[in-house]
Write a protein that holds these residues in place. Structure first.
Motif, PDB file in Angstrom:
ATOM      1  N   ALA A 125       0.836  -1.215   0.000  1.00 37.38           N
ATOM      2  CA  ALA A 125       0.000   0.000   0.000  1.00 37.38           C
ATOM      3  C   ALA A 125       0.866   1.259   0.000  1.00 37.38           C
ATOM      4  O   ALA A 125       0.552   2.242  -0.682  1.00 37.38           O
ATOM      5  CB  ALA A 125      -0.924  -0.020   1.217  1.00 37.38           C
ATOM      6  N   TYR A 126       1.958   1.236   0.749  1.00 35.36           N
ATOM      7  CA  TYR A 126       2.859   2.395   0.825  1.00 35.36           C
ATOM      8  C   TYR A 126       3.448   2.693  -0.552  1.00 35.36           C
ATOM      9  O   TYR A 126       3.484   3.848  -0.995  1.00 35.36           O
ATOM     10  CB  TYR A 126       3.963   2.118   1.838  1.00 35.36           C
ATOM     11  N   LEU A 127       3.923   1.643  -1.228  1.00 29.80           N
ATOM     12  CA  LEU A 127       4.504   1.842  -2.557  1.00 29.80           C
ATOM     13  C   LEU A 127       3.478   2.373  -3.555  1.00 29.80           C
ATOM     14  O   LEU A 127       3.767   3.259  -4.358  1.00 29.80           O
ATOM     15  CB  LEU A 127       5.085   0.526  -3.077  1.00 29.80           C
ATOM     16  N   LYS A 128       2.295   1.826  -3.495  1.00 34.68           N
ATOM     17  CA  LYS A 128       1.237   2.240  -4.423  1.00 34.68           C
ATOM     18  C   LYS A 128       0.937   3.721  -4.294  1.00 34.68           C
ATOM     19  O   LYS A 128       0.715   4.422  -5.285  1.00 34.68           O
ATOM     20  CB  LYS A 128      -0.023   1.412  -4.163  1.00 34.68           C
ATOM     21  N   GLN A 129       0.963   4.239  -3.055  1.00 31.12           N
ATOM     22  CA  GLN A 129       0.593   5.632  -2.816  1.00 31.12           C
ATOM     23  C   GLN A 129       1.777   6.593  -2.936  1.00 31.12           C
ATOM     24  O   GLN A 129       1.621   7.719  -3.418  1.00 31.12           O
ATOM     25  CB  GLN A 129      -0.033   5.766  -1.423  1.00 31.12           C
ATOM     26  N   TYR A 130       2.983   6.146  -2.518  1.00 32.03           N
ATOM     27  CA  TYR A 130       4.084   7.106  -2.394  1.00 32.03           C
ATOM     28  C   TYR A 130       5.310   6.775  -3.264  1.00 32.03           C
ATOM     29  O   TYR A 130       6.347   7.416  -3.123  1.00 32.03           O
ATOM     30  CB  TYR A 130       4.552   7.165  -0.930  1.00 32.03           C
ATOM     31  N   GLU A 131       5.198   5.808  -4.160  1.00 28.28           N
ATOM     32  CA  GLU A 131       6.368   5.350  -4.928  1.00 28.28           C
ATOM     33  C   GLU A 131       7.098   6.482  -5.641  1.00 28.28           C
ATOM     34  O   GLU A 131       8.331   6.511  -5.694  1.00 28.28           O
ATOM     35  CB  GLU A 131       5.954   4.277  -5.944  1.00 28.28           C
ATOM     36  N   ASN A 132       6.336   7.445  -6.177  1.00 29.23           N
ATOM     37  CA  ASN A 132       6.948   8.539  -6.935  1.00 29.23           C
ATOM     38  C   ASN A 132       7.449   9.672  -6.050  1.00 29.23           C
ATOM     39  O   ASN A 132       8.002  10.654  -6.546  1.00 29.23           O
ATOM     40  CB  ASN A 132       5.945   9.092  -7.955  1.00 29.23           C
ATOM     41  N   LYS A 133       7.257   9.561  -4.731  1.00 24.85           N
ATOM     42  CA  LYS A 133       7.657  10.634  -3.817  1.00 24.85           C
ATOM     43  C   LYS A 133       8.852  10.246  -2.941  1.00 24.85           C
ATOM     44  O   LYS A 133       9.267  11.034  -2.089  1.00 24.85           O
ATOM     45  CB  LYS A 133       6.475  11.021  -2.918  1.00 24.85           C
ATOM     46  N   ILE A 134       9.369   9.049  -3.124  1.00 19.25           N
ATOM     47  CA  ILE A 134      10.465   8.577  -2.273  1.00 19.25           C
ATOM     48  C   ILE A 134      11.721   8.353  -3.110  1.00 19.25           C
ATOM     49  O   ILE A 134      11.669   8.310  -4.339  1.00 19.25           O
ATOM     50  CB  ILE A 134      10.083   7.276  -1.523  1.00 19.25           C
ATOM     51  N   SER A 135      12.847   8.223  -2.429  1.00 13.29           N
ATOM     52  CA  SER A 135      14.128   8.036  -3.122  1.00 13.29           C
ATOM     53  C   SER A 135      14.207   6.647  -3.752  1.00 13.29           C
ATOM     54  O   SER A 135      13.477   5.726  -3.370  1.00 13.29           O
ATOM     55  CB  SER A 135      15.290   8.215  -2.137  1.00 13.29           C
ATOM     56  N   LYS A 136      15.131   6.537  -4.712  1.00 13.44           N
ATOM     57  CA  LYS A 136      15.347   5.263  -5.397  1.00 13.44           C
ATOM     58  C   LYS A 136      15.783   4.184  -4.412  1.00 13.44           C
ATOM     59  O   LYS A 136      15.346   3.026  -4.498  1.00 13.44           O
ATOM     60  CB  LYS A 136      16.422   5.455  -6.472  1.00 13.44           C
ATOM     61  N   ASN A 137      16.621   4.568  -3.457  1.00 10.58           N
ATOM     62  CA  ASN A 137      17.113   3.617  -2.465  1.00 10.58           C
ATOM     63  C   ASN A 137      15.993   3.112  -1.555  1.00 10.58           C
ATOM     64  O   ASN A 137      15.917   1.928  -1.234  1.00 10.58           O
ATOM     65  CB  ASN A 137      18.219   4.270  -1.628  1.00 10.58           C
ATOM     66  N   ARG A 138      15.095   4.046  -1.130  1.00 13.31           N
ATOM     67  CA  ARG A 138      13.979   3.663  -0.254  1.00 13.31           C
ATOM     68  C   ARG A 138      13.041   2.706  -0.993  1.00 13.31           C
ATOM     69  O   ARG A 138      12.585   1.700  -0.449  1.00 13.31           O
ATOM     70  CB  ARG A 138      13.225   4.923   0.182  1.00 13.31           C
ATOM     71  N   ARG A 139      12.745   3.047  -2.253  1.00 10.50           N
ATOM     72  CA  ARG A 139      11.868   2.205  -3.079  1.00 10.50           C
ATOM     73  C   ARG A 139      12.474   0.816  -3.232  1.00 10.50           C
ATOM     74  O   ARG A 139      11.771  -0.203  -3.109  1.00 10.50           O
ATOM     75  CB  ARG A 139      11.692   2.865  -4.445  1.00 10.50           C
ATOM     76  N   SER A 140      13.810   0.761  -3.496  1.00 15.47           N
ATOM     77  CA  SER A 140      14.493  -0.520  -3.684  1.00 15.47           C
ATOM     78  C   SER A 140      14.386  -1.391  -2.436  1.00 15.47           C
ATOM     79  O   SER A 140      14.151  -2.598  -2.532  1.00 15.47           O
ATOM     80  CB  SER A 140      15.969  -0.268  -4.028  1.00 15.47           C
ATOM     81  N   GLU A 141      14.565  -0.773  -1.253  1.00 17.72           N
ATOM     82  CA  GLU A 141      14.539  -1.553  -0.011  1.00 17.72           C
ATOM     83  C   GLU A 141      13.176  -2.203   0.222  1.00 17.72           C
ATOM     84  O   GLU A 141      13.082  -3.371   0.606  1.00 17.72           O
ATOM     85  CB  GLU A 141      14.895  -0.666   1.181  1.00 17.72           C
TER      86      GLU A 141
END
Length: 661
Positions: free
Chosen positions: A101-117
């Motif tokens: 759910a977090y990725l779906k809502q905020y994927e474009n607002k977080i860093s590449k490293n955070r998304r990768s983790e």
């Protein structure tokens, strides 16, 4: 046995991720460790994971951060709890749903490293759920492809996990490919800890193929790297995998190696939570059974039995059941354990775990006989035979692979030996050829030096001869001039004195004779008007005198514009004079030709005759060729080069002069 065995390998290696790794290279300096606040430290501490309030603690803080619009901080906390659960082989669907759910809502607002983790944690979740397609999908999405320590390390770990995901999904070729990618990345980082982990993973691939010899070889390499890294977590993980391999293939060093692993386990206090205790004690119990220390085995099994439910981990349960089955084969099973074995048979068949099946069928057979259930005992005996046949087939296949590998190794060694022999022979030929060429070059060089020395010596002798003849000729010329003056001019003057009283016409005639004699002597010494009238008229006068005084017909071809200095022109005149003298004295020629041709880049003088010719080389080296050497030396003085060619048809002297710019 396939899927279960590699599930064991993979889950054990998650422990290695808790370490900082081995020695890192300077090319990719390690980033500063992530700063954790009180909440992050609490969630990451494995001692808190088993507490009831663990998830409540997380959600209170996570939701509070989102309400404050601290999206990245909330993502950091989500990554920490996902990491902590994965490291400890705990699958939590609630945390997984929260990550999704977090990725779906905020994927474009977080860093590449955070998304990768977070994607990386999702990949682990689906792996533990045996959803390998989804696991592969999320692991691939988590790749960063960045050339930093953090990026390379994350990608190395992802490729390492893809090794097992693809292997359990039936893709052995892909598994090897991901293993080599992971190795390459950790080699860049010089991370000996994870290199050991990856080599142990490769050993799992060879176990999957029943290639026992290669599996053990990679396990040994992994163990050496783990010890080199000095990281106890990695040593433990590699040791567990090595114990698995030793147990699967009946290695004679199994029991001593369990002892050495236990020594590391005792100093591994920071990671000694329940799961690790179950695994280690299970192996210790198995060792006690093999050594017939049944009381010790029973005590160990009783100690870890209540912890199986608490751990809730299929891997740990299988460790326990393997040790329990070996114990029950010797001690006899109680009804409770018999039920467990019956319930597990379908799972073991699906996973092709013939080693466990063989133990279970033996236990069930003995239990059925004990209870006079001969029909079931007969069936279990047949089933045990099938399982044992499968085991024999596996071990036979392993031996075939081992012998094939040895054969190929020996064959390759023979080929290498043959190639080395061929290479040595070729090298001998090359060395011999090189020696011959060297000797030939040396001989050629020696000959060249000898020939050059001979030539220089000859030139020196010729030069000395020329100088000697020049001095001699100078004296002869002086003697001739003195004789001419004495015999001709002096005599005529005496006659003139005697007849001075005679008729004036006779006196005038005598005086004219004296004047002509003086002019002749002077002309022989130096052309009187040379500086004023130049080369061409003087040459023409010379040719007129030669033809009038000798039986020689001379033609000319002159195309000269006067580009040389007067001094150089005089040398050309003397060369032509000397050449004509030689023709008259030695050639017996009837005709000659003098050519002076001027071009833009050079001046060519050519003197030809139709005389009898001579051997040029022999004559030049004879010491009696002053005239020829005179021509050669005068040519050099004016920057020219003389070439003399002679045969029975005549002689040609060619002089080429390059005018100075």
């Amino acid at each position: 046995m396939k899927h279960l065995f590699f599930f064991l390998c993979f889950s054990l290696f998650l422990v290695a991720c808790l370490s900082d790794g081995g020695k890192q290279g300077l090319e990719y300096p390690k980033a500063e460790p992530e700063t954790l606040d009180f909440y992050g430290k609490y969630l990451f501490d494995a001692k808190n994971i088993e507490k009831d309030e663990y998830k409540t603690f997380f959600f209170d803080r996570y939701n509070n951060l989102l309400r404050q619009n601290k999206i990245d901080s909330a993502g950091q906390l989500l990554g920490i709890i996902g990491r902590a659960l994965n490291y400890n082989s705990i699958n939590d669907s609630v945390i997984n749903s929260t990550s999704f759910a977090y990725l779906k809502q905020y994927e474009n607002k977080i860093s590449k490293n955070r998304r990768s983790e977070i994607l990386y944690n999702l990949g682990n979740y689906y792996y533990y759920s045996n959803a390998y397609d989804s696991s592969i999908y999320y692991f691939n999405k988590a790749l960063t492809h960045t050339q930093t320590y953090a990026g390379l390390n994350r990608d190395g770990m992802i490729n390492y996990y893809l090794l097992f995901s693809t292997l359990n999904n039936g893709g052995q070729d892909s598994s090897i490919k991901f293993a080599h990618k992971s190795l390459k990345l950790f080699e860049k980082l010089k991370d000996t800890s994870m290199l050991g982990a990856v080599y142990s993973g490769i050993a799992c691939i060879y176990n999957f193929q029943y290639n026992y010899s290669k599996a053990i070889r990679y396990e040994d390499k992994a163990y050496d790297l783990a010890k080199k890294s000095g990281d106890t977590s990695t040593i433990m993980v590699v040791s567990y995998n090595k114990i698995n391999s030793y147990n699967t293939f009946g290695h004679p060093n199994l029991l001593p190696f369990i002892d050495s692993t236990y020594r590391y386990y005792k100093v591994w206090s920071e990671r000694n939570f329940t799961k690790n205790q179950v695994e280690m004690y299970s192996w210790l119990a198995l060792k006690a059974v093999r050594e017939n220390k049944m009381v010790m085995a029973k005590r160990l099994l009783d100690e870890i039995k209540p912890k199986i439910v608490k751990v809730g981990d299929n891997v740990s349960e299988n460790y326990y059941l393997n040790a329990l089955a070996e114990y029950d084969v010797k001690a006899g099973a109680n009804p409770e354990n018999v039920k467990i074995y019956r319930d597990k048979i379908a799972e073991k068949i699906e996973n092709e775990d013939y080693l466990s099946l063989s133990l279970y069928y033996d236990i069930l057979h003995d239990y059925a006989l004990k209870n006079n259930d001969y029909k079931s005992a007969h069936q279990y005996l047949k089933d045990a035979e099938v399982a044992n046949d499968s085991l024999v087939s596996i071990f036979t296949r392993s031996k075939v692979l081992e012998y094939e590998e040895k054969y190929q190794t020996e064959k390759k060694e023979q080929e290498i030996a043959l190639q080395k022999s061929d290479l040595a022979r070729k090298n001998s030929y090359i060395a011999l050829l090189a020696a011959l060429i060297g000797a030939l070059v040396l001989a050629s060089f020696a000959y060249y030096l000898w020939n050059r020395q001979k030539k220089l010596k000859q030139e020196k002798e010729n030069s000395m001869t020329f100088t000697k003849q020049l001095l001699q000729n100078t004296e002869e010329e002086r003697k001739r001039i003195a004789g001419d003056l004495h015999d001709s001019i002096s005599h005529e003057l005496l006659n003139l004195k005697t007849i001075f009283t005679q008729d004036i016409s006779v006196v005038n005639s005598k005086i004219d004779t004296i004047i002509n004699d003086i002019r002749g002597i002077s002309r022989n010494l130096h052309p009187v008007m040379f500086d004023k009238i130049g080369l061409v008229p003087n040459v023409e006068q010379l040719l007129e005198r030669v033809q009038s005084q000798n039986n020689l017909f001379v033609t000319t071809e002159i195309n000269y514009g006067g580009s040389l200095s007067s001094a150089d022109e005089l040398q050309i005149y003397r060369i032509i004079q000397e050449a004509l003298t030689n023709i008259i004295k030695y050639a017996n020629a009837h005709a000659a030709k003098i050519a002076i041709l001027e071009q833009s880049s050079k001046i060519t003088i050519e003197i030809k005759d139709n005389g009898k010719g001579f051997d040029v080389k022999e004559t030049l080296n004879s010491g009696k060729s002053f005239g020829l050497h005179n021509i050669i030396e005068r040519s050099r003085v004016i920057g020219g080069e003389a070439t003399i060619v002679s045969s029975t048809e005549g002689t040609t002297i060619t002089i080429e002069i390059t005018p100075k710019s």
